[in-house]
Design an enzyme around this catalytic site. Structure first.
Site, PDB file in Angstrom:
ATOM      1  N   GLU A   1     -11.044   3.784   8.242  1.00 18.14           N
ATOM      2  CA  GLU A   1     -11.393   3.894   9.665  1.00 18.14           C
ATOM      3  C   GLU A   1     -11.844   5.304  10.040  1.00 18.14           C
ATOM      4  O   GLU A   1     -12.550   5.488  11.016  1.00 18.14           O
ATOM      5  CB  GLU A   1     -10.203   3.487  10.549  1.00 18.14           C
ATOM      6  CG  GLU A   1     -10.293   2.051  11.002  1.00 18.14           C
ATOM      7  CD  GLU A   1      -9.285   1.640  12.063  1.00 18.14           C
ATOM      8  OE1 GLU A   1      -8.596   2.503  12.645  1.00 18.14           O
ATOM      9  OE2 GLU A   1      -9.176   0.437  12.300  1.00 18.14           O
TER      10      GLU A   1
ATOM     11  N   HIS B   1      -4.314  -6.028 -15.566  1.00 16.64           N
ATOM     12  CA  HIS B   1      -4.539  -7.369 -16.114  1.00 16.64           C
ATOM     13  C   HIS B   1      -5.409  -8.195 -15.174  1.00 16.64           C
ATOM     14  O   HIS B   1      -5.559  -9.401 -15.354  1.00 16.64           O
ATOM     15  CB  HIS B   1      -3.198  -8.067 -16.355  1.00 16.64           C
ATOM     16  CG  HIS B   1      -2.326  -7.295 -17.300  1.00 16.64           C
ATOM     17  ND1 HIS B   1      -2.330  -7.505 -18.664  1.00 16.64           N
ATOM     18  CD2 HIS B   1      -1.472  -6.271 -17.074  1.00 16.64           C
ATOM     19  CE1 HIS B   1      -1.484  -6.655 -19.235  1.00 16.64           C
ATOM     20  NE2 HIS B   1      -0.958  -5.885 -18.291  1.00 16.64           N
TER      21      HIS B   1
ATOM     22  N   LYS C   1     -13.814  -6.214  18.582  1.00 20.56           N
ATOM     23  CA  LYS C   1     -12.987  -6.651  19.715  1.00 20.56           C
ATOM     24  C   LYS C   1     -13.872  -7.196  20.833  1.00 20.56           C
ATOM     25  O   LYS C   1     -13.576  -8.224  21.432  1.00 20.56           O
ATOM     26  CB  LYS C   1     -12.147  -5.474  20.246  1.00 20.56           C
ATOM     27  CG  LYS C   1     -11.034  -5.026  19.301  1.00 20.56           C
ATOM     28  CD  LYS C   1     -10.238  -3.900  19.951  1.00 20.56           C
ATOM     29  CE  LYS C   1      -9.286  -3.228  18.977  1.00 20.56           C
ATOM     30  NZ  LYS C   1      -8.735  -1.984  19.477  1.00 20.56           N
TER      31      LYS C   1
HETATM   32  O1  PA5 Z   1      -6.084   3.778  14.046  1.00 19.93           O
HETATM   33  C1  PA5 Z   1      -6.252   3.194  15.099  1.00 19.93           C
HETATM   34  O2  PA5 Z   1      -6.489   3.799  16.173  1.00 19.93           O
HETATM   35  C2  PA5 Z   1      -6.157   1.679  15.176  1.00 19.93           C
HETATM   36  O3  PA5 Z   1      -5.881   1.147  13.922  1.00 19.93           O
HETATM   37  C3  PA5 Z   1      -5.056   1.258  16.143  1.00 19.93           C
HETATM   38  O4  PA5 Z   1      -3.847   1.782  15.710  1.00 19.93           O
HETATM   39  C4  PA5 Z   1      -4.974  -0.270  16.240  1.00 19.93           C
HETATM   40  O5  PA5 Z   1      -6.209  -0.804  16.631  1.00 19.93           O
HETATM   41  C5  PA5 Z   1      -3.893  -0.677  17.248  1.00 19.93           C
HETATM   42  O6  PA5 Z   1      -4.150  -0.108  18.499  1.00 19.93           O
HETATM   43  P1  PA5 Z   1      -3.054  -0.075  19.629  1.00 19.93           P
HETATM   44  O7  PA5 Z   1      -1.919   0.747  19.166  1.00 19.93           O
HETATM   45  O8  PA5 Z   1      -3.751   0.517  20.800  1.00 19.93           O
HETATM   46  O9  PA5 Z   1      -2.638  -1.503  19.862  1.00 19.93           O
END
Ligand code: PA5
Length: 430
Positions: A280, A301, A415
């Site tokens: 990410e 394996h 989203k």
């Molecule tokens: O790294 C990030 O920002 C994302 O992976 C969030 O942690 C994830 O989308 C969850 O978001 P939130 O804590 O707002 O529910």
């Protein structure tokens, strides 16, 4: 100041060497100085701040949960659960619970109806607490799961439910914050200047793992030491930056996949945390190494053939802890029908370590570059160090690629599309 080296970073099996690394010295220094000015970099300094009050209150709530519940249900997705689950699995026993710890399970990390239905049935015979974790409060998976868990808890515990739901969210804003204030749930704060995947060393990760029985002080001591040691701007004395530069140089040479490999099955979930952190943070603007993971020797394996002889697109990062608690000597068997008595002077962990050396040598023959990360011991202290190490390396690495390490525009796109479809569906079904 001279520090004891915690992570030893070595580059094997390729033509690059320290001279190539040195060329990045000035760039690394410039990025190092610019990093704290980015949005969402509170995690860089936070382990160095006095956190006594916070740790004590997490320990207090954790010990109440351990005393009053059989299971803690953590509701969260992405950065809001991966770190806790990683630490829990790396440090807790393979079978059964840690001394003084209770079971911690996770929900809101998928949208499987079967998963959540089975969880509710599983909880019916147990005493339950819930820790819902979401910084935005608006993420679909945990929001849906929390709706279910909240109604379930209200039905089971009536007015007492307020004591049994703990909310970890933003200090000031978001739907979850509003719900928690209105219902009077206890709250822990996700600092405004720390993003999801850099939040494991805040209450996001610390409360669940404290409930599971992890020593969060040792974890934070390791992170604090890392924050001190890895504050060094000089590439030659900062192994997190060395690792970042090594993987960047390999990327520039055409290796587009990094395979994080370890030899302890308890690290599988740690791999998942690492994968999200790097994926990410770096995968943007059509750039970035694809982060993939394997657990050896199991996966030798399965995917070993491809690593040895398939497309030459990947390099391997071997994560090795010299000391693992718990080991077993290979027993002597007078019958020796399996021919394995020659190993009866060794332990399983010794054989595992030798398999690591064998793997590195075989992959050298297969021309797979290897970055080796060695740590003295798999325990809370060294894991805290390693978590900080990877976060610092990741931020540097993304900046070397010239992308922002702290946003995730691609996830927002998914989203948005899902919400559009769900709303269209609503119109059709009316
Ligand atoms: O790294 C990030 O920002 C994302 O992976 C969030 O942690 C994830 O989308 C969850 O978001 P939130 O804590 O707002 O529910």
């Amino acid at each position: 100041m001279v520090f004891a080296e915690i992570v030893k970073t070595t580059l094997l099996n390729c033509s690059l060497d320290d001279n190539d690394l040195v060329q990045y010295k000035d760039r690394v220094k410039n990025i190092h100085n610019a990093l704290p000015h980015y949005h969402l970099t509170g995690w860089i300094e936070s382990p160095l701040q006095n956190q006594e009050g916070l740790l004590a209150s997490i320990e207090r709530v954790a010990s109440e949960i351990r005393a009053c519940a059989d299971v803690l249900v953590v509701v969260g997705v992405g950065g809001s659960f991966l770190g806790a689950r990683a630490i829990q699995e790396a440090l807790m026993p393979y079978f059964g619970l840690a001394k003084g710890g209770i079971e911690v399970v996770y929900v809101g990390l998928n949208m499987s109806g079967a998963y959540i239905k089975e969880l509710l049935a599983y909880l019916d015979t147990k005493q339950v607490y819930v820790n819902v974790i979401s910084k935005s409060g608006g993420t679909m998976e945990p929001a849906l799961a929390f709706r279910v868990m909240r109604l379930y808890m209200e039905e089971r515990y009536g007015e007492k439910v307020t004591e049994r739901i703990i909310v970890t969210t933003d200090a000031d804003k978001g739907i979850l914050k509003g719900i928690a204030d209105k219902a009077g749930y206890r709250q822990f704060v996700i600092p405004a200047d720390v993003g999801g995947r850099y939040s494991v060393l805040t209450p996001v990760g610390l409360l669940p793992v404290a409930v599971a029985g992890v020593d969060i002080r040792a974890l934070m001591d390791g992170a604090r030491y890392a924050a001190t040691e890895l504050a060094e701007e000089d590439l030659g004395h900062n192994d997190a930056y060395k690792y970042a530069v090594m993987r960047h140089m390999l990327y520039e040479q055409g290796y587009t996949i990094e395979l994080l490999a370890s030899f302890e099955p308890g690290l599988n979930k740690f791999h998942e945390w690492w994968k999200q952190l790097f994926g990410e943070s770096e995968g943007k603007e059509h750039k970035g190494l694809y982060p993939s993971t394997v657990n050896f020797s199991t996966d030798l394996h399965a995917i070993g053939q491809f690593i040895q002889e398939g497309s030459r697109v990947m390099f391997e990062t071997l994560l090795h802890f010299h000391e693992i608690e718990g080991d077993l000597a290979v027993p002597f068997d007078a019958r020796n029908e399996d021919g394995l008595n020659y190993l009866s002077t060794r332990t399983f962990n010794e054989i595992n370590a030798i398999s690591k050396q064998g793997t590195a040598l075989a992959h050298a023959e297969g021309q797979v570059p290897v970055i080796q990360l060695e740590l003295p011991k798999l325990d809370a202290y060294h894991l805290g160090y390693l978590i900080y190490f990877f976060m610092k390396a990741c931020a540097m690495s993304a900046c070397l690629l010239e992308v922002n390490p702290f946003d995730q525009p691609g996830v927002e796109a998914y989203k948005r599309k899902m919400l559009e479809l769900l709303k269209e569906e609503k119109v059709i079904s009316k």
